[in-house]
Design an enzyme around this catalytic site. Structure first.
Site, PDB file in Angstrom:
ATOM      1  N   GLU A  60      52.139  39.733  42.302  1.00  0.00           N
ATOM      2  CA  GLU A  60      50.771  38.884  42.506  1.00  0.00           C
ATOM      3  C   GLU A  60      50.918  37.689  41.369  1.00  0.00           C
ATOM      4  O   GLU A  60      50.150  36.723  41.968  1.00  0.00           O
ATOM      5  CB  GLU A  60      49.505  39.869  42.256  1.00  0.00           C
ATOM      6  N   HIS A 129      41.027  48.488  47.170  1.00  0.00           N
ATOM      7  CA  HIS A 129      41.067  47.505  48.146  1.00  0.00           C
ATOM      8  C   HIS A 129      39.871  46.743  48.681  1.00  0.00           C
ATOM      9  O   HIS A 129      39.704  45.824  49.234  1.00  0.00           O
ATOM     10  CB  HIS A 129      41.381  48.201  49.551  1.00  0.00           C
TER      11      HIS A 129
END
Lengths: 325, 357
Positions: A60, A129
């Protein structure tokens, strides 16, 4: 005009910009062959090739950091972080570099980077999430934070984000990805990035919301209307910079404000709006500003998720409290 | 037992610490070139000494010295072409001077004025990067842009030994390798990450081998030998610009000064170690070599030092004559167009500045 979902609109906007601007690149984990885990980038690699729509290694910080490099050298990268809960490793690059590059170099280098991420809870996902982190980004100077909540606004705002010379965090409410369909014309028309959207005019109370919670807010407004309470509904959508003018104008008219967001309450964007109302709209207010938010806890797993998220009932209760004053 | 893979780390050196050639010198090591490099390294050193003095007398903020790194930095800078992109950390003035950054701009930055980062030199070069290792990803992204447009350009980035422990460092090497980017990653291994010695930083035998994990060519070079540094960098850059992939270069050198002017290396570092390293520093050995060739003498040295001191003094004067920025300078560059909330705060700050004037 085709009726499309929010995720279709996101796809349409990226396709439009890939088609019309060679400097636009879409990249991220699984965005290529797989078309994204939510299918936001479905078909884009097929159409535009591997050089324009790139699967990246799983990293990321790299997605954000290389985005800074690409943007500084004249590209318009559109990076995807698979879930907003995975964004923390990229946070450093976003706030230390993407947000600051223009200021650090007094405009010599700029960072027209867009970071997209599915956003928010309510989809029964595993841990990490379902985060609602807009306040973290809204706090950072130099960044723009945008969260559309309808297909039309998703299309117009994503076009604007990609064309924007400033770095934009573009969060997509995954709960709403396929919830409603709307007619969206693929005409390349962008929406402004610094104006709130008044979805419905009303006279008794202003409901201010954004992101997935917009859904419950609109439902609450509808039920309240049926009970004879006239609600003005504002979708903030462009969280930062914040358009307080539209909100203040509305509250001047209604005298009451209820702010609804899914993120935790403490130091949330709702607090900023409430503070602005206190500073600049206090004499228009007939009742204290109400906030209906997530609790100050980690987003729970899905057995308790519904109880965390602001419900229609909680929103209606808050409106009733403002009317009692 | 079968062996899955084997690796080797080449080591490059042309001049030993006494300035004696250890192998035939490359063509680039001509008289003119070596004198040019020597002058540039001397300039960096004189600038560095002056900057430390300015800090000690309160005319500069915290400053990161590059003492002992002159060969590494000047070697990197002279191997690059203008079109390449440079993503430095915060002490690579040697490379930056070669690329056209002015001494007064370096001073402006360390003097606490962000306008120093809007420096002369290639407009696409990155500013000084204080958070460790993040610049490696900016170089990888820059390299991606060059590759995407099919340009014969490369991105060069520099990190210290400590920085090679960071996640962004590995993420950049991994991406550069996977995409075969025109990327040259350098670690200037000066043996100390502030107070942490290399032995506590890593169990690796070399830092160069970290590039092997990224799937790229790696090389270790004597970072105090500018001939070796430049040769290695030129080859790596040529390869990158020709689309033949990235390289990771470890330059062995030593930090002769404190980490920054806010640090006191005597707290953690034995004097004997520093003294021993001083013997191997880059200026002595090149000077010895050009002396031995009859290309340099004491008079030329004296004249050079006088000339450079005057040049540095002029830069200091220039720096000190720059008017401080107006308060609006902190508002005007965050967004392409100032946002409404920011414009409101800008007015308040200007008013406040006037009241306090």
């Amino acid at each position: 005009m085709p009726k499309v979902t929010l995720i279709d609109a996101v796809n349409m906007a990226m396709a439009h910009e890939l088609e019309h601007d060679d400097s636009v690149l879409v990249y991220g984990e699984d965005v290529g062959v797989n078309g994204g885990v939510f299918r936001a980038t479905a078909g884009l690699q097929e159409k535009f090739g591997e050089n324009r729509v790139m699967d990246t290694p799983l990293a990321e910080s790299m997605i954000a950091g290389m985005g800074v490099g690409m943007a500084a050298q004249g590209l318009k990268p559109v990076g995807e972080i698979q879930f907003s809960g995975f964004i923390y490793p990229a946070f450093d690059q976003i706030i230390s570099h993407a947000a600051r590059l223009r200021n650090r170099t007094r405009g010599r280098l700029t960072c027209p980077l867009v970071i997209r991420a599915p956003f928010g809870g309510g989809i029964h996902a595993p841990e990490h999430h379902s985060e609602s982190t807009e306040a973290l980004f809204a706090h950072i100077p130099g960044l723009r934070t945008v969260i559309p909540s309808s297909p039309q606004r998703a299309y117009g705002l994503l076009l604007a984000a990609i064309r924007c010379p400033d770095p934009v965090m573009f969060f997509e409410p995954n709960r709403l990805y396929r919830m409603v369909k709307q007619e969206v014309e693929d005409n390349g028309e962008a929406l402004p990035l610094d104006v709130c959207f008044v979805l419905k005019e009303g006279t008794d109370v202003t409901l201010i919301s954004w992101a997935p919670a917009m859904h419950e807010t609109l439902q609450a407004a509808k039920q309240l209307e049926e009970e004879g309470i006239s609600c003005e509904v504002i979708d903030v959508a462009t969280i930062s910079p914040l358009d307080m003018e539209t909100i203040l104008e509305s509250v001047e008219k209604t005298g009451r404000a209820v702010i609804v967001h899914e993120a935790a309450r403490n130091v949330g964007v709702g607090a900023e709006i409430a503070a602005n109302l206190a500073e600049k709209g206090i004499y228009d207010l007939k009742a204290p500003v109400e906030r209906v938010t997530g609790y100050d806890v980690t987003m729970p797993l899905f057995k308790l998720e519904k109880q965390y998220l602001p419900s229609v009932a909680r929103i209606k209760d808050a409106v009733q409290r403002t009317l009692e004053e | 037992m079968k062996t899955a893979a084997k690796f080797e780390i080449p080591f490059v050196q042309y001049l030993d610490p006494k300035g004696k050639p250890t192998q035939d010198l490359p063509k680039s090591a001509s008289k003119d070139e070596l004198l040019k490099l020597y002058k540039m390294m001397s300039k960096v050193r004189i600038f560095d000494t002056k900057a430390i003095a300015l800090q000690r007398t309160g005319k500069l903020g915290t400053y990161a010295s590059s003492l002992g790194h002159e060969a590494a930095h000047v070697g990197i800078g002279t191997a690059m072409i203008e079109e390449d992109a440079f993503c430095p950390m915060y002490r690579e003035y040697g490379a930056q001077f070669v690329r056209g950054v002015k001494m007064s701009e370096v001073l402006l930055y360390w003097g606490g004025d962000e306008r120093g980062s809007n420096f002369s030199g290639p407009k696409h070069d990155f500013p000084w990067c204080v958070p460790i290792a993040t610049q490696y990803l900016h170089a990888a992204g820059s390299a991606m842009a060059f590759k995407y447009r099919g340009e014969k350009r490369a991105a060069v980035t520099v990190i210290g030994d400590g920085g090679t422990s960071e996640g962004d460092f590995y993420e950049a090497l991994n991406a550069a390798g996977a995409w075969k980017l025109p990327f040259v990653g350098v670690t200037v291994n000066n043996k100390w990450a502030i107070s942490v010695p290399l032995s506590k930083q890593t169990a690796c035998e070399t830092l160069a081998q970290k590039g092997i994990a990224g799937g790229m060519d790696v090389v270790q070079v004597d970072g105090n030998d500018i001939i070796a540094v430049r040769e290695v960098m030129e080859q790596a850059l040529k390869k990158a610009r020709n689309g033949e992939g990235p390289t990771f270069v470890e330059m062995l050198t030593y930090r002769l000064h404190d980490h920054t002017t806010a640090d006191d290396a005597r707290r953690y570092r034995p004097d004997e170690e520093v003294e021993a390293e001083r013997e191997k520093e880059p200026l002595i050995r090149l000077r010895q070599y050009i002396n031995d060739q009859g290309w340099w003498d004491e008079d030329q040295e004296k004249a050079l030092v006088e000339e450079l001191k005057a040049e540095v003094d002029a830069a200091v004067e220039e720096y000190q004559s720059i008017e401080p920025p107006g308060v609006e300078d902190m508002f005007d560059y965050h967004y392409e167009e100032i946002t409404d909330p920011l414009a409101e705060q800008r007015e308040v700050a200007i008013k406040e500045a006037r009241r306090n004037a």
